[in-house]
Write a protein that holds these residues in place. Structure first.
Motif, PDB file in Angstrom:
ATOM      1  N   SER A  51       5.990  71.356  71.640  1.00 16.67           N
ATOM      2  CA  SER A  51       5.648  70.668  72.883  1.00 16.67           C
ATOM      3  C   SER A  51       4.172  70.272  72.876  1.00 16.67           C
ATOM      4  O   SER A  51       3.404  70.663  71.993  1.00 16.67           O
ATOM      5  N   TYR A  52       3.792  69.542  73.875  1.00 16.53           N
ATOM      6  CA  TYR A  52       2.381  69.156  74.040  1.00 16.53           C
ATOM      7  C   TYR A  52       1.493  70.390  74.104  1.00 16.53           C
ATOM      8  O   TYR A  52       0.373  70.393  73.594  1.00 16.53           O
ATOM      9  N   GLN A  92       5.595  71.180  78.709  1.00 16.07           N
ATOM     10  CA  GLN A  92       6.274  72.379  78.228  1.00 16.07           C
ATOM     11  C   GLN A  92       7.580  72.083  77.500  1.00 16.07           C
ATOM     12  O   GLN A  92       8.198  72.988  76.952  1.00 16.07           O
ATOM     13  N   PHE A  93       7.978  70.812  77.495  1.00 13.49           N
ATOM     14  CA  PHE A  93       9.275  70.470  76.942  1.00 13.49           C
ATOM     15  C   PHE A  93       9.132  69.919  75.523  1.00 13.49           C
ATOM     16  O   PHE A  93       8.067  69.458  75.113  1.00 13.49           O
ATOM     17  N   SER A  94      10.219  69.987  74.774  1.00 14.99           N
ATOM     18  CA  SER A  94      10.265  69.428  73.426  1.00 14.99           C
ATOM     19  C   SER A  94       9.779  67.983  73.425  1.00 14.99           C
ATOM     20  O   SER A  94      10.290  67.133  74.157  1.00 14.99           O
ATOM     21  N   LEU A  95       8.791  67.684  72.575  1.00 16.65           N
ATOM     22  CA  LEU A  95       8.297  66.315  72.474  1.00 16.65           C
ATOM     23  C   LEU A  95       9.366  65.384  71.918  1.00 16.65           C
ATOM     24  O   LEU A  95       9.569  64.274  72.424  1.00 16.65           O
ATOM     25  N   ASN A 102      17.012  71.913  76.420  1.00 18.74           N
ATOM     26  CA  ASN A 102      16.289  72.336  75.220  1.00 18.74           C
ATOM     27  C   ASN A 102      16.745  73.729  74.804  1.00 18.74           C
ATOM     28  O   ASN A 102      16.476  74.712  75.493  1.00 18.74           O
ATOM     29  N   TYR A 149      11.852  64.839  74.670  1.00 18.72           N
ATOM     30  CA  TYR A 149      11.344  63.990  75.743  1.00 18.72           C
ATOM     31  C   TYR A 149      11.360  62.524  75.343  1.00 18.72           C
ATOM     32  O   TYR A 149      11.852  61.657  76.094  1.00 18.72           O
ATOM     33  N   ASN A 184      14.913  73.838  80.326  1.00 21.45           N
ATOM     34  CA  ASN A 184      14.226  74.476  79.204  1.00 21.45           C
ATOM     35  C   ASN A 184      14.720  75.906  79.075  1.00 21.45           C
ATOM     36  O   ASN A 184      14.354  76.773  79.867  1.00 21.45           O
TER      37      ASN A 184
END
Length: 463
Positions: free
Chosen positions: A121-122, A172-175, A196, A178, A145
């Motif tokens: 994630s970011y 906080q989420f998978s890039l 996720n 997303y 998530n």
């Protein structure tokens, strides 16, 4: 006597309170406010209630209600029909208590699974996407998530909740997840729900039902060779039980997957393992779900060809129907980093594949060219490709990563020349070539592409 009466009265109150609490209708975490339900299908809503308790579901998109009663196992489930994409809607679930689910959207739901390159994630420090974070507010994208978890036996529930896409939630989420979902939402103009279920470092065995692994001597043997690690589980079925089984009744459109790094050591049997895992998931969902995955990225930390062998096994998995693979050999800036930062283009390539193959949004260039066949032409070998109808191109003056050999199987660097949608390969020191390899090393980043800009997949012509 008065004390006895008071005690009995207190017991009755407590017992009544307990029964009332026991009888309340409840839901699994995956079903809640802000969720996205798969459109135009029969979706299951389920939970727990007292045996015999009447449960009624009413949705705001129509005036219909459906009713059932709690089973003797204290479970219940109902099927509701969803309309075309839209919302927000409310869902009312009534038993002895009433649950009101707010801000429910109808659209497309995808599971995003795998190991660290899907999980990334970011907040991992990928600051390249600061502008994307700032612009991430989108009411039509929702995230679930799921926290990391393991279980020895299949679980009915998990932790987590549906949230609306915002800059803080996107961080906080998978890039990969997303950017995949963002592209789907943009092109389809429909709500998208993303689940996720990923955990860095995990081998595919832990995502596969235990019995699928342990009842196959080949898979069981390889599973026993996995080395224990403090950061992730290695036992077959553990994350499947805790992170996949709880959502198997939740209707989804398909799955995207990014994993393979932890299975480089057993590349020879990865096709069997990966195919078995996909088939097991489809069996659990009772649907031939689209399954699109990311090919392993170039990385110098493997042995010289370990990464190539795993990529070859992933390619062979495409023999399984309704699967697709995106090649990412050009999306790495540092082959010493097992976590390439370019997750946006990975997500976009997955989305473009899904848009074409699942949603019929036909476009050229969503598949990377694959080796088709070879023709020996005296001292040269012509390589023909699929998915190169508009021709091939090189991003550089000299085409890299072709190797050629004669009967002695001693591979030498090859000169390669593009001939429309084929490549002519030779080496002046090999008069009678028999075999060609392309990009067949762990860290290879070849510069051959189709005209749509997608990299040609690695291959070797020998069996």
């Amino acid at each position: 006597m008065k004390k006895k009466i008071a005690s009995c009265f207190l017991i009755l109150l407590l017992t009544g309170s307990f029964l009332q609490s026991f009888a309340t209708v409840s839901l699994p975490a995956i079903i809640g406010s802000h969720m996205v339900l798969q459109q135009k299908t029969d979706v299951k809503i389920w939970g727990w209630a007292n045996p015999g308790e009447k449960i009624t579901i009413t949705t705001s998109w129509n005036s219909d209600s459906v009713t059932t009663v709690g089973e003797n196992t204290a479970r219940w489930n109902l099927i509701i029909k969803t309309p075309a994409a839209g919302g927000p809607f409310t869902i009312t679930i009534k038993g002895t208590n009433v649950l009101q689910l707010e801000d429910v959207l109808i659209g497309e739901v995808w599971d995003c699974s795998g190991q660290s390159n899907m999980e990334m994630s970011y907040n991992w420090g990928v600051k390249e996407y600061t502008t994307d974070v700032e612009n991430a507010s989108n009411q039509k994208i929702r995230f679930f998530n799921m926290p990391r978890a393991t279980a020895t036996f299949p679980q009915d529930d998990t932790r987590g909740k549906w949230v609306v896409c915002s800059p803080e939630e996107m961080k906080q989420f998978s890039l990969v997840g997303y950017f995949f979902g963002q592209q789907l939402q943009k092109v389809l103009n429909q709500p998208v729900g993303l689940i996720n279920t990923s955990w860095g470092g995990t081998p595919a065995e832990v995502w596969t039902p235990k019995e699928v692994v342990t009842t196959n001597p080949v898979l069981a043997g390889d599973a026993n060779k996995l080395k224990s690690n403090k950061g992730w589980p290695i036992t077959a079925g553990l994350t499947f039980n805790a992170m996949i089984n709880p959502i198997k009744d939740y209707a989804i459109a398909g799955i995207i997957w990014y994993q393979g790094e932890s299975n480089v050591g057993n590349a020879a049997t990865y096709q069997l393992l990966f195919t078995s895992m996909i088939e097991a998931w489809r069996k659990e969902w009772n649907k031939n779900l689209p399954f699109y995955f990311v090919q392993l990225a170039p990385y110098s930390g493997y042995d010289s060809v370990g990464g190539a062998l795993l990529r070859e096994a992933q390619t062979k998995t495409l023999a399984l129907a309704n699967t697709g693979m995106v090649v990412t050999s050009d999306l790495v800036t540092d082959v010493k980093d097992i976590h390439p930062h370019n997750k946006k283009d990975v997500g976009l390539r997955l989305a473009n594949y899904a848009l074409a193959a699942t949603y019929g949004n036909k476009q050229t260039g969503y598949k990377s060219p694959e080796y088709k066949n070879m023709v020996i032409e005296k001292d040269k070998i012509r390589i023909n490709f699929t998915d190169a109808d508009n021709g091939l191109m090189s991003k550089g003056a000299t085409i890299t990563d072709f190797y050629i050999a004669g009967a002695d199987k001693k591979f030498l660097p090859a000169t390669a020349k593009i001939m429309n949608n084929s490549v002519l390969v030779s080496n002046k020191n090999i008069a009678h070539p028999t075999t060609v390899r392309f990009g067949f090393t762990s860290a290879a980043m070849p510069n051959l592409f189709n005209k749509e800009g997608l990299p040609v997949n690695l291959f070797r012509t020998e069996e």
